[in-house]
Design a protein around this motif. Sequence first.
Motif, mmCIF file in Angstrom:
data_model
loop_
_atom_site.group_PDB
_atom_site.id
_atom_site.type_symbol
_atom_site.label_atom_id
_atom_site.label_comp_id
_atom_site.label_asym_id
_atom_site.label_seq_id
_atom_site.Cartn_x
_atom_site.Cartn_y
_atom_site.Cartn_z
ATOM 1 N N UNK A 272 0.836 -1.208 0.000
ATOM 2 C CA UNK A 272 0.000 0.000 0.000
ATOM 3 C C UNK A 272 0.868 1.255 0.000
ATOM 4 N N UNK A 273 1.907 1.266 0.862
ATOM 5 C CA UNK A 273 2.769 2.440 0.943
ATOM 6 C C UNK A 273 3.557 2.662 -0.335
ATOM 7 N N UNK A 274 3.846 1.605 -1.074
ATOM 8 C CA UNK A 274 4.555 1.758 -2.337
ATOM 9 C C UNK A 274 3.704 2.488 -3.374
ATOM 10 N N UNK A 275 2.387 2.380 -3.264
ATOM 11 C CA UNK A 275 1.514 3.144 -4.142
ATOM 12 C C UNK A 275 1.444 4.608 -3.694
ATOM 13 N N UNK A 276 1.476 4.822 -2.381
ATOM 14 C CA UNK A 276 1.382 6.177 -1.839
ATOM 15 C C UNK A 276 2.721 6.899 -1.894
ATOM 16 N N UNK A 277 3.795 6.200 -1.531
ATOM 17 C CA UNK A 277 5.145 6.764 -1.518
ATOM 18 C C UNK A 277 6.090 5.837 -2.284
ATOM 19 N N UNK A 278 6.008 5.827 -3.606
ATOM 20 C CA UNK A 278 6.809 4.873 -4.388
ATOM 21 C C UNK A 278 8.316 5.092 -4.270
ATOM 22 N N UNK A 280 9.798 6.020 -1.421
ATOM 23 C CA UNK A 280 10.185 5.870 -0.026
ATOM 24 C C UNK A 280 9.305 6.703 0.879
ATOM 25 N N UNK A 281 9.194 6.289 2.132
ATOM 26 C CA UNK A 281 8.251 6.935 3.046
ATOM 27 C C UNK A 281 8.675 8.362 3.412
ATOM 28 N N UNK A 282 9.949 8.699 3.265
ATOM 29 C CA UNK A 282 10.401 10.061 3.596
ATOM 30 C C UNK A 282 10.490 10.952 2.373
ATOM 31 N N UNK A 283 10.155 10.420 1.194
ATOM 32 C CA UNK A 283 10.236 11.191 -0.043
ATOM 33 C C UNK A 283 8.834 11.409 -0.598
ATOM 34 N N UNK A 284 8.440 12.663 -0.827
ATOM 35 C CA UNK A 284 7.091 12.944 -1.346
ATOM 36 C C UNK A 284 6.872 12.320 -2.716
#
Length: 284
Positions: A272-278, A280-284
């Motif tokens: 799921x996070x890869x769709x939201x933050x492809x 990385x979680x700290x990169x918009x």
Amino acid sequence: MDIYLVEAIVNGILLGGILALLALGLNLIFGVIDVVWIAYADIVMCGMYLIYVLYVVLGWPLPLAFLAAIFGLAGLGILVHLLIIEPILRSAPINQLLATGGLLSFLQSFATLLFGTDFRNIGVRLPVIELGDIYISYARLMAFVIALVGAVALYFFLKRTFIGTAIRAIAQDRDIIGLMGIDQRRVYLITSMIGGALAGLAACLLALQYDVHPFIGNTFGPLIFMVCVLGGLGNMIGGFVAAFVISQIISIGGYYANTEASYVLAFTLFIVLMFVRPRGILTP
């Protein structure tokens, strides 16, 4: 708050330290050399077997066996780079993945040939710390502290030394770095050596907590790559944060359900996070 939930959170933090150390080594190599070592967790397995042979079979003192594992895997990191990575640096990424994937299969098969599939343990029993009704493994706590010390030492090495500055520079722009008078091949070798040494340190910490067998890399390998991708490949700070996110999901999920379900939850959240933050979680 439920005391067992608190214990699960603490254990998740301690697990995160190990995952962060493993992710640091892999992210360092990818950020500088731009090659993903699929076999990184299996290189750690080699270090655990080396500790077992030196300490249990040959009777070396444990601290000396640990030092041998760190220096031995640093040397193995150099060999992997010279024999496998350097010849395919300019190849397509799929060729690099196939080459390191082949190394993974070779290391697992070679370990099976030498030691069989039996689980081996170095036999060191460390006490359990009691804080009220919370029980904390001394081995996990020590591993967490040493992992953090290793991460801080790597940070200061990259920030305060000439070769560390060269490593950061080549990670930012590998095409122009040759114009600055820096030997790119030397930086690659040193990076592979440091990545191997971090794998050796991780092997020391894991050997105190887990049995070693030829396929232990299959346990930690997917987690390491999930942490690295979630944090952003090559982003060491992102990988550090992602390690604790994943470890908490696994630990708390295991408390509310079971270990298998917690891993499913971790991989689901990762997708799921890869769709939201492809990136990385700290990169918009």
